[in-house]
Design a protein around this motif. Structure first.
Motif, PDB file in Angstrom:
ATOM      1  N   ILE A   6       0.890  -1.182   0.000  1.00 33.08           N
ATOM      2  CA  ILE A   6       0.000   0.000   0.000  1.00 33.08           C
ATOM      3  C   ILE A   6       0.915   1.215   0.000  1.00 33.08           C
ATOM      4  CG2 ILE A   6      -1.808   1.277   1.214  1.00 33.08           C
ATOM      5  CD1 ILE A   6      -2.463  -1.372   2.690  1.00 33.08           C
ATOM      6  N   TRP A   7       0.945   1.921  -1.113  1.00 31.77           N
ATOM      7  CA  TRP A   7       1.812   3.101  -1.183  1.00 31.77           C
ATOM      8  C   TRP A   7       1.157   4.267  -0.447  1.00 31.77           C
ATOM      9  CZ3 TRP A   7       6.713   3.730  -2.980  1.00 31.77           C
ATOM     10  CH2 TRP A   7       7.250   2.710  -3.764  1.00 31.77           C
ATOM     11  N   THR A   8       1.981   4.948   0.360  1.00 32.16           N
ATOM     12  CA  THR A   8       1.497   6.140   1.057  1.00 32.16           C
ATOM     13  C   THR A   8       2.533   7.256   0.920  1.00 32.16           C
ATOM     14  OG1 THR A   8       2.494   5.360   3.121  1.00 32.16           O
ATOM     15  CG2 THR A   8       0.141   4.907   2.815  1.00 32.16           C
ATOM     16  N   ARG A   9       2.065   8.501   1.041  1.00 30.31           N
ATOM     17  CA  ARG A   9       2.969   9.650   1.086  1.00 30.31           C
ATOM     18  C   ARG A   9       2.639  10.405   2.364  1.00 30.31           C
ATOM     19  NH1 ARG A   9       0.863  13.341  -2.586  1.00 30.31           N
ATOM     20  NH2 ARG A   9       1.822  12.304  -4.349  1.00 30.31           N
ATOM     21  N   TYR A  31       7.695   8.636   0.939  1.00 27.17           N
ATOM     22  CA  TYR A  31       6.930   7.536   0.351  1.00 27.17           C
ATOM     23  C   TYR A  31       7.232   6.231   1.058  1.00 27.17           C
ATOM     24  CZ  TYR A  31       5.425  10.382  -3.590  1.00 27.17           C
ATOM     25  OH  TYR A  31       4.832  11.341  -4.372  1.00 27.17           O
ATOM     26  N   ASN A  58       2.244   9.283   5.201  1.00 27.84           N
ATOM     27  CA  ASN A  58       1.224   8.478   5.881  1.00 27.84           C
ATOM     28  C   ASN A  58      -0.179   8.648   5.310  1.00 27.84           C
ATOM     29  OD1 ASN A  58       3.309   7.668   7.515  1.00 27.84           O
ATOM     30  ND2 ASN A  58       2.692   8.906   9.270  1.00 27.84           N
ATOM     31  N   GLU A  59      -0.285   9.241   4.127  1.00 24.92           N
ATOM     32  CA  GLU A  59      -1.618   9.408   3.540  1.00 24.92           C
ATOM     33  C   GLU A  59      -1.771   8.518   2.309  1.00 24.92           C
ATOM     34  OE1 GLU A  59      -2.341  13.567   2.823  1.00 24.92           O
ATOM     35  OE2 GLU A  59      -2.065  13.965   4.978  1.00 24.92           O
ATOM     36  N   SER A  60      -2.963   8.014   2.143  1.00 22.59           N
ATOM     37  CA  SER A  60      -3.239   7.125   1.013  1.00 22.59           C
ATOM     38  C   SER A  60      -3.065   7.868  -0.317  1.00 22.59           C
ATOM     39  CB  SER A  60      -4.669   6.618   1.135  1.00 22.59           C
ATOM     40  OG  SER A  60      -5.045   6.032  -0.089  1.00 22.59           O
ATOM     41  N   LEU A  61      -2.566   7.142  -1.324  1.00 20.85           N
ATOM     42  CA  LEU A  61      -2.388   7.755  -2.646  1.00 20.85           C
ATOM     43  C   LEU A  61      -3.484   7.311  -3.606  1.00 20.85           C
ATOM     44  CD1 LEU A  61       1.477   7.391  -2.949  1.00 20.85           C
ATOM     45  CD2 LEU A  61       0.183   9.459  -2.516  1.00 20.85           C
ATOM     46  N   GLU A  62      -4.460   6.594  -3.051  1.00 13.21           N
ATOM     47  CA  GLU A  62      -5.532   6.021  -3.869  1.00 13.21           C
ATOM     48  C   GLU A  62      -6.168   7.041  -4.834  1.00 13.21           C
ATOM     49  OE1 GLU A  62      -6.645   2.532  -5.086  1.00 13.21           O
ATOM     50  OE2 GLU A  62      -5.447   2.774  -3.277  1.00 13.21           O
ATOM     51  N   ASN A  81       2.943  -0.341   5.121  1.00 14.40           N
ATOM     52  CA  ASN A  81       2.937   0.323   6.426  1.00 14.40           C
ATOM     53  C   ASN A  81       3.589  -0.537   7.516  1.00 14.40           C
ATOM     54  OD1 ASN A  81       0.953  -1.512   6.902  1.00 14.40           O
ATOM     55  ND2 ASN A  81      -0.694  -0.027   7.250  1.00 14.40           N
TER      56      ASN A  81
END
Ligand code: NAG
Ligand code: NAG
Ligand code: NAG
Ligand code: NAG
Ligand code: NAG
Ligand code: NAG
Ligand code: NAG
Ligand code: NAG
Ligand code: NAG
Length: 363
Positions: free
Chosen positions: A52-55, A96, A57-61, A100
């Protein structure tokens, strides 16, 4: 068969789970210019960990759904995944993570045009403003991560304070002198939000006076000069302006200096390509200040493909003409000799009968 495979995966999972803790590795450029493509690859992700990619700590969805970012994941013994974008935007900057379940993160910086502050004798003093700071706000200023107002600042930064002042009432930083020491990366923080600045010298562009390319071959030109990564280069070739590659005109990075678009190559040069080529540099083309721009010109000369052959052909022609002359001369000489021998023979033959007659006469 399926149970066997299942047992095998279970075993390998168990093996991986019990083996040493894997650190997730990240690969990719940490600094990218705005508008340039970028890609971060994470490898060594354990199978049990979801990608699950995050930037920050926020979702990149949302960005992935909008096609702004794309993700490619491969699953082998360990998982790997890449996240990429065609064009870097300032809001792409951040830490990035591809899972998690790991502490490691990859920081991506996007070098944007509005970070640059061009220092030239005409823009000194240069004032850097931190957001919308008011006199009530506490603004902190850093250069290359060193707190400029810290009492324990290093000697180097004490020296710098000769050229730089921080106005605590307005929270602005003022660069008073145009010296090499003040160039570099600055940042400020205001209420936990930080802003970056790059103080760069006025850019220059340098090209040789002219270049010669043989018809059908490749042109290769590098726009040199005082330039820092993030500078935007516009090339003019054949009366058209280029900021990106298009057909046979290719703009690429000068790897030694890290300048995007500083190298121009054009395949298959033909006679009609002869003319002036320009490279123009600026950190911000919407900024209309002419002293913050520079340009250089090179004349492209195109040489005929047969040009190298002409001297050889010339020699051939010369040899041919010489041969022809010799041949004609020889022919003429032969003819002359023949005629000469014809006239020579008559006096030779005539005296004999004369002699005979003489003899006869004597008799
Ligand atoms: C992300 O989360 C980690 C721990 O969950 C925290 O230490 C870190 O400060 C967070 N980063 C950001 C940018 O919020
Ligand atoms: C990690 O992501 C998973 C799936 O989205 C979630 O269930 C879990 O709470 C997250 N863990 C942390 C530490 O954020
Ligand atoms: C370029 O300069 C203009 C005028 O100084 C400024 O308004 C703008 O934000 C800058 N843009 C970028 C991308 O730096
Ligand atoms: C700035 O420098 C240029 C040459 O580098 C010079 O011609 C010009 O007069 C200078 N301007 C000022 C205000 O000193
Ligand atoms: C200066 O002091 C701060 C805390 O007071 C400390 O974090 C920092 O490492 C010090 N820097 C130097 C160069 O001594
Ligand atoms: C810096 O510039 C100021 C004028 O703006 C001048 O008075 C001062 O002598 C300069 N300092 C140095 C070290 O060049
Ligand atoms: C400023 O930051 C860039 C990366 O954005 C780095 O390459 C460069 O070395 C830094 N400049 C200085 C003077 O440290
Ligand atoms: C190319 O750029 C130059 C300099 O900005 C400009 O004067 C010229 O009109 C442009 N040419 C075209 C064809 O857009
Ligand atoms: C040279 O190449 C350009 C671009 O490929 C083309 O438009 C032009 O017709 C060519 N000229 C000649 C003389 O071949």
């Amino acid at each position: 068969m399926d149970t066997l495979r299942g047992a095998f995966t279970l075993l390998s999972l168990l093996f991986l789970a019990t083996s040493t803790v894997h650190a997730v590795n990240y690969k990719g450029p940490s600094h990218v210019d705005e508008g340039e493509p970028w890609s971060i690859e994470c490898t060594n992700v354990q199978p049990k960990d979801e990608i699950i990619w995050t930037r920050n700590n926020e979702s990149l969805e949302p960005e992935i759904l909008k096609d702004d970012l794309s993700i490619v994941t491969k699953t082998r013994a360990l998982k790997s995944s890449s996240i990429s974008a065609q064009e870097a935007r300032p809001d792409h900057a951040g830490r990035y993570k591809c899972t998690n379940n790991s502490e490691e993160a990859f920081p991506l910086f996007v070098i944007s045009g509005n970070m640059f502050r061009v220092l030239s004798n005409e823009s000194v003093p240069l004032t850097l403003k931190c957001g919308e700071a008011t006199s009530k706000d506490v603004v902190r200023w850093f250069k290359e991560k060193h707190d400029l107002l810290a009492a324990n600042a290093s000697e180097e930064f004490k020296k710098l304070q000769e050229f730089i002042t921080v106005d605590t009432t307005t929270g602005t930083l003022v660069i008073k002198n145009e010296t090499n020491e003040v160039l570099g990366n600055y940042s400020c923080t205001l209420n936990g939000v930080s802003q970056e600045f790059k103080v760069v010298p006025k850019p220059t562009a340098v090209l040789p006076h002219s270049t010669t390319v043989i018809e059908g071959e490749k042109l290769h030109v590098v726009c040199n000069g005082k330039q820092s990564p993030g500078v935007k280069i516009i090339w003019t070739f054949g009366g058209k302006n280029y900021t990106k590659s298009s057909d046979r005109v290719k703009l690429s990075i000068d790897k030694d200096r890290g300048i995007n678009g500083a190298v121009l190559t054009v395949e298959n040069i033909n006679m009609s390509d002869r003319g002036d080529i320009y490279c123009r540099v600026s950190y911000n083309w919407t900024d209309r200040i002419p002293i913050h721009r520079a340009e250089a010109k090179i004349l492209l000369r195109v040489k005929d493909k047969l040009a190298a052959l002409w001297p050889f052909l010339g020699i051939c022609a010369e040899v041919f003409v010489l041969c022809a002359i010799i041949l004609i001369y020889e022919k003429k000489r032969n003819k002359a000799e023949l005629e000469e021998s014809d006239t020579d023979q008559s006096p030779d033959t005539k005296p004999t009968p004369n002699k005979d007659s003489d003899v006869r006469q004597r008799k």
